[in-house]
Design a protein around this motif. Structure first.
Motif, PDB file in Angstrom:
ATOM      1  N   LEU A   8     -13.204  -6.378   3.453  1.00  0.00           N
ATOM      2  CA  LEU A   8     -12.293  -6.412   5.005  1.00  0.00           C
ATOM      3  C   LEU A   8     -13.264  -7.561   5.732  1.00  0.00           C
ATOM      4  CD1 LEU A   8     -10.931  -3.104   5.653  1.00  0.00           C
ATOM      5  CD2 LEU A   8      -9.911  -4.907   4.871  1.00  0.00           C
ATOM      6  N   ILE A   9     -14.503  -7.172   5.990  1.00  0.00           N
ATOM      7  CA  ILE A   9     -15.699  -8.040   6.824  1.00  0.00           C
ATOM      8  C   ILE A   9     -16.570  -9.216   6.435  1.00  0.00           C
ATOM      9  CG2 ILE A   9     -17.400  -7.558   8.095  1.00  0.00           C
ATOM     10  CD1 ILE A   9     -17.275  -4.595   7.937  1.00  0.00           C
ATOM     11  N   LEU A  10     -16.687  -9.529   5.315  1.00  0.00           N
ATOM     12  CA  LEU A  10     -17.005  -9.937   4.799  1.00  0.00           C
ATOM     13  C   LEU A  10     -15.992 -11.406   4.429  1.00  0.00           C
ATOM     14  CD1 LEU A  10     -20.310  -8.745   2.250  1.00  0.00           C
ATOM     15  CD2 LEU A  10     -19.953 -10.273   5.402  1.00  0.00           C
ATOM     16  N   PRO A  11     -16.338 -12.912   4.332  1.00  0.00           N
ATOM     17  CA  PRO A  11     -15.874 -13.943   2.928  1.00  0.00           C
ATOM     18  C   PRO A  11     -15.270 -13.759   1.902  1.00  0.00           C
ATOM     19  CG  PRO A  11     -17.482 -15.168   4.275  1.00  0.00           C
ATOM     20  CD  PRO A  11     -17.608 -13.469   4.523  1.00  0.00           C
ATOM     21  N   PRO A  12     -13.803 -13.390   1.083  1.00  0.00           N
ATOM     22  CA  PRO A  12     -13.701 -12.896   0.332  1.00  0.00           C
ATOM     23  C   PRO A  12     -14.809 -13.773  -1.120  1.00  0.00           C
ATOM     24  CG  PRO A  12     -11.495 -13.627   1.037  1.00  0.00           C
ATOM     25  CD  PRO A  12     -13.132 -13.788   1.962  1.00  0.00           C
ATOM     26  N   CYS A  17     -14.219 -14.947 -10.834  1.00  0.00           N
ATOM     27  CA  CYS A  17     -14.566 -15.593 -11.068  1.00  0.00           C
ATOM     28  C   CYS A  17     -15.656 -15.569  -9.994  1.00  0.00           C
ATOM     29  CB  CYS A  17     -13.822 -16.682 -11.146  1.00  0.00           C
ATOM     30  SG  CYS A  17     -13.284 -17.610 -10.109  1.00  0.00           S
ATOM     31  N   ASP A  18     -15.882 -15.270  -8.820  1.00  0.00           N
ATOM     32  CA  ASP A  18     -16.445 -15.256  -8.025  1.00  0.00           C
ATOM     33  C   ASP A  18     -16.543 -15.700  -6.729  1.00  0.00           C
ATOM     34  OD1 ASP A  18     -18.142 -13.668  -7.088  1.00  0.00           O
ATOM     35  OD2 ASP A  18     -20.097 -14.688  -6.995  1.00  0.00           O
ATOM     36  N   ALA A  19     -15.326 -17.087  -7.365  1.00  0.00           N
ATOM     37  CA  ALA A  19     -15.512 -18.417  -6.099  1.00  0.00           C
ATOM     38  C   ALA A  19     -14.941 -17.482  -4.622  1.00  0.00           C
ATOM     39  CB  ALA A  19     -13.981 -19.463  -7.292  1.00  0.00           C
ATOM     40  N   PRO A  20     -15.614 -18.474  -4.270  1.00  0.00           N
ATOM     41  CA  PRO A  20     -15.066 -18.069  -2.778  1.00  0.00           C
ATOM     42  C   PRO A  20     -13.897 -18.744  -2.103  1.00  0.00           C
ATOM     43  CG  PRO A  20     -16.148 -19.998  -2.805  1.00  0.00           C
ATOM     44  CD  PRO A  20     -16.229 -19.774  -3.940  1.00  0.00           C
ATOM     45  N   GLY A  21     -13.330 -17.650  -1.355  1.00  0.00           N
ATOM     46  CA  GLY A  21     -11.806 -17.575  -0.348  1.00  0.00           C
ATOM     47  C   GLY A  21     -10.800 -17.296  -0.478  1.00  0.00           C
ATOM     48  N   ALA A  22     -10.705 -15.916  -1.741  1.00  0.00           N
ATOM     49  CA  ALA A  22      -9.578 -15.460  -1.738  1.00  0.00           C
ATOM     50  C   ALA A  22     -10.150 -13.760  -2.808  1.00  0.00           C
ATOM     51  CB  ALA A  22      -8.260 -15.947  -2.778  1.00  0.00           C
ATOM     52  N   LEU A  23      -9.377 -12.648  -2.604  1.00  0.00           N
ATOM     53  CA  LEU A  23      -9.385 -11.239  -3.405  1.00  0.00           C
ATOM     54  C   LEU A  23      -9.853 -11.812  -5.285  1.00  0.00           C
ATOM     55  CD1 LEU A  23      -8.271  -8.803  -1.302  1.00  0.00           C
ATOM     56  CD2 LEU A  23     -10.758  -9.209  -2.367  1.00  0.00           C
ATOM     57  N   VAL A  24      -8.438 -13.276  -5.177  1.00  0.00           N
ATOM     58  CA  VAL A  24      -8.283 -13.610  -6.846  1.00  0.00           C
ATOM     59  C   VAL A  24      -7.689 -14.986  -6.702  1.00  0.00           C
ATOM     60  CG1 VAL A  24      -6.658 -13.669  -8.292  1.00  0.00           C
ATOM     61  CG2 VAL A  24      -7.147 -11.119  -7.553  1.00  0.00           C
ATOM     62  N   CYS A  25      -8.609 -15.880  -6.763  1.00  0.00           N
ATOM     63  CA  CYS A  25      -8.578 -17.223  -7.018  1.00  0.00           C
ATOM     64  C   CYS A  25      -7.029 -17.822  -7.512  1.00  0.00           C
ATOM     65  CB  CYS A  25      -9.738 -18.044  -7.550  1.00  0.00           C
ATOM     66  SG  CYS A  25      -9.906 -18.381  -9.539  1.00  0.00           S
ATOM     67  N   PRO A  26      -6.465 -18.556  -7.070  1.00  0.00           N
ATOM     68  CA  PRO A  26      -5.458 -19.000  -7.810  1.00  0.00           C
ATOM     69  C   PRO A  26      -5.081 -19.608  -9.298  1.00  0.00           C
ATOM     70  CG  PRO A  26      -5.829 -20.638  -5.576  1.00  0.00           C
ATOM     71  CD  PRO A  26      -7.106 -19.551  -5.873  1.00  0.00           C
ATOM     72  N   ARG A  27      -6.582 -19.824 -10.189  1.00  0.00           N
ATOM     73  CA  ARG A  27      -6.639 -19.897 -10.845  1.00  0.00           C
ATOM     74  C   ARG A  27      -7.075 -18.309 -11.763  1.00  0.00           C
ATOM     75  NH1 ARG A  27     -12.456 -22.223 -14.215  1.00  0.00           N
ATOM     76  NH2 ARG A  27     -12.975 -20.212 -13.558  1.00  0.00           N
ATOM     77  N   CYS A  28      -7.685 -17.728 -11.434  1.00  0.00           N
ATOM     78  CA  CYS A  28      -7.331 -16.274 -11.904  1.00  0.00           C
ATOM     79  C   CYS A  28      -5.417 -14.966 -11.777  1.00  0.00           C
ATOM     80  CB  CYS A  28      -8.628 -15.210 -11.472  1.00  0.00           C
ATOM     81  SG  CYS A  28     -10.469 -15.560 -12.127  1.00  0.00           S
ATOM     82  N   ALA A  29      -5.778 -15.418 -10.877  1.00  0.00           N
ATOM     83  CA  ALA A  29      -4.013 -14.998 -10.145  1.00  0.00           C
ATOM     84  C   ALA A  29      -2.997 -15.365 -11.815  1.00  0.00           C
ATOM     85  CB  ALA A  29      -3.408 -15.331  -9.179  1.00  0.00           C
ATOM     86  N   THR A  30      -3.601 -16.489 -12.055  1.00  0.00           N
ATOM     87  CA  THR A  30      -2.705 -16.777 -13.100  1.00  0.00           C
ATOM     88  C   THR A  30      -2.793 -16.520 -14.369  1.00  0.00           C
ATOM     89  OG1 THR A  30      -2.082 -18.961 -12.367  1.00  0.00           O
ATOM     90  CG2 THR A  30      -1.573 -19.469 -14.608  1.00  0.00           C
ATOM     91  N   GLU A  31      -4.590 -15.739 -14.921  1.00  0.00           N
ATOM     92  CA  GLU A  31      -4.295 -15.113 -15.991  1.00  0.00           C
ATOM     93  C   GLU A  31      -3.256 -13.696 -15.558  1.00  0.00           C
ATOM     94  OE1 GLU A  31      -8.294 -14.722 -17.346  1.00  0.00           O
ATOM     95  OE2 GLU A  31      -8.547 -16.619 -16.746  1.00  0.00           O
ATOM     96  N   LEU A  32      -3.589 -13.334 -14.709  1.00  0.00           N
ATOM     97  CA  LEU A  32      -3.302 -11.825 -14.324  1.00  0.00           C
ATOM     98  C   LEU A  32      -2.273 -12.075 -14.333  1.00  0.00           C
ATOM     99  CD1 LEU A  32      -4.572  -8.960 -13.791  1.00  0.00           C
ATOM    100  CD2 LEU A  32      -4.623  -9.545 -11.610  1.00  0.00           C
ATOM    101  N   HIS A  33      -0.828 -12.424 -13.472  1.00  0.00           N
ATOM    102  CA  HIS A  33      -0.291 -12.852 -13.492  1.00  0.00           C
ATOM    103  C   HIS A  33       1.117 -13.276 -14.675  1.00  0.00           C
ATOM    104  CE1 HIS A  33      -1.181 -11.559  -9.319  1.00  0.00           C
ATOM    105  NE2 HIS A  33      -1.008 -10.445 -10.289  1.00  0.00           N
ATOM    106  N   GLY A  34       0.460 -14.033 -15.475  1.00  0.00           N
ATOM    107  CA  GLY A  34       1.484 -15.226 -16.215  1.00  0.00           C
ATOM    108  C   GLY A  34       1.553 -15.516 -17.192  1.00  0.00           C
ATOM    109  N   ALA A  35       1.931 -14.122 -17.492  1.00  0.00           N
ATOM    110  CA  ALA A  35       2.103 -14.218 -19.320  1.00  0.00           C
ATOM    111  C   ALA A  35       2.367 -12.430 -19.828  1.00  0.00           C
ATOM    112  CB  ALA A  35       1.546 -14.046 -20.326  1.00  0.00           C
TER     113      ALA A  35
END
Length: 234
Positions: A8-12, A17-35
């Motif tokens: 909640l405090i630090l930038p996610p 994949c440890d990319a900055p900016g989101a708890l789950v980045c768009p690329r990993c979200a596609t892996e998680l929800h896409g199939a």
């Protein structure tokens, strides 16, 4: 300070994949929800219902699930529950569903401070209801006895470890659902399926109580490289 508070405090940073900016980045979200698809273990344990998962257990999906379960990143519950809801919706068609979560072992509950699968089931049912889908949760499965950690066990060892491990408990904290034995599709839910031993044992306990689960649904399913590759999942 807990990991959940830090989220909640630090930038996610992406749990996959440890990319900055989101708890789950768009690329990993596609892996998680896409199939979402029917993904059965090999060999299939006796009594395992058709098991649907939202994703394969790719490295990114594995890291996200472990971060949620074992490293206190409970803020990941919504995207993981969304994936579970997709698997349930794909499997059940347009029928009402009753989600029955597989419970954590007591030592794991104490270590984690929460039951990750129960939380995912509750959120997934909420997402389905928001979409106009009749969905509810029945927390009726309980552990009958203590079991060993599944990590590192082979398929036969997991089956023996879980034999007669679950029971169905009806009482104040686990009331009989109004539709118990009715028209809803009863769906066993877990986070990951590997050998299928956990879900097969949960299904056995349900049948022993007089109710046959129609389906099983998980966030992810491991890709079995061999019949001895049983390091993760249930």
């Amino acid at each position: 300070m807990t990991t959940a508070m830090l989220d909640l405090i630090l930038p996610p940073r992406c749990a996959g994949c440890d990319a900055p900016g989101a708890l789950v980045c768009p690329r990993c979200a596609t892996e998680l929800h896409g199939a979402p698809a029917l993904r059965m273990p090999d060999p299939i344990p006796p009594g395992l219902p058709d098991c649907w998962s939202a994703a394969e257990y790719t490295p990114a999906v594995r890291r996200a699930i472990i971060a949620y379960k074992e490293r206190g990143r409970t803020a990941l519950a919504p995207p993981l529950a969304g994936a579970l809801a997709l698997a349930v919706a794909t499997a059940a068609g347009e029928r009402p569903v009753l989600l029955v979560p597989v419970p954590s072992a007591r030592p794991a509950l104490r270590r984690r401070g929460h039951d990750p699968v129960v939380r995912l089931a509750g959120l997934a049912a909420g997402y389905l209801r928001e979409a106009g889908w009749p969905a509810s949760v029945a927390r009726v499965l309980a552990q009958r006895r203590r079991v060993a950690d599944q990590t590192g066990l082979s398929s036969p060892q997991r089956a023996a470890n879980l034999s007669d491990a679950f029971t169905v408990t009806i009482g104040r904290n686990a009331p009989v659902p109004r539709s118990w034995g009715g028209t809803e599709v009863i769906v066993l839910v877990d986070d990951v399926v590997t050998t299928g031993a956990t879900l097969a044992e949960a299904a056995r306990a349900m049948r022993e109580a007089g109710v046959t689960p129609s389906l099983a649904a998980t966030v992810a399913a491991t890709r079995r490289r061999s019949r001895t590759d049983d390091r993760d999942g249930g």
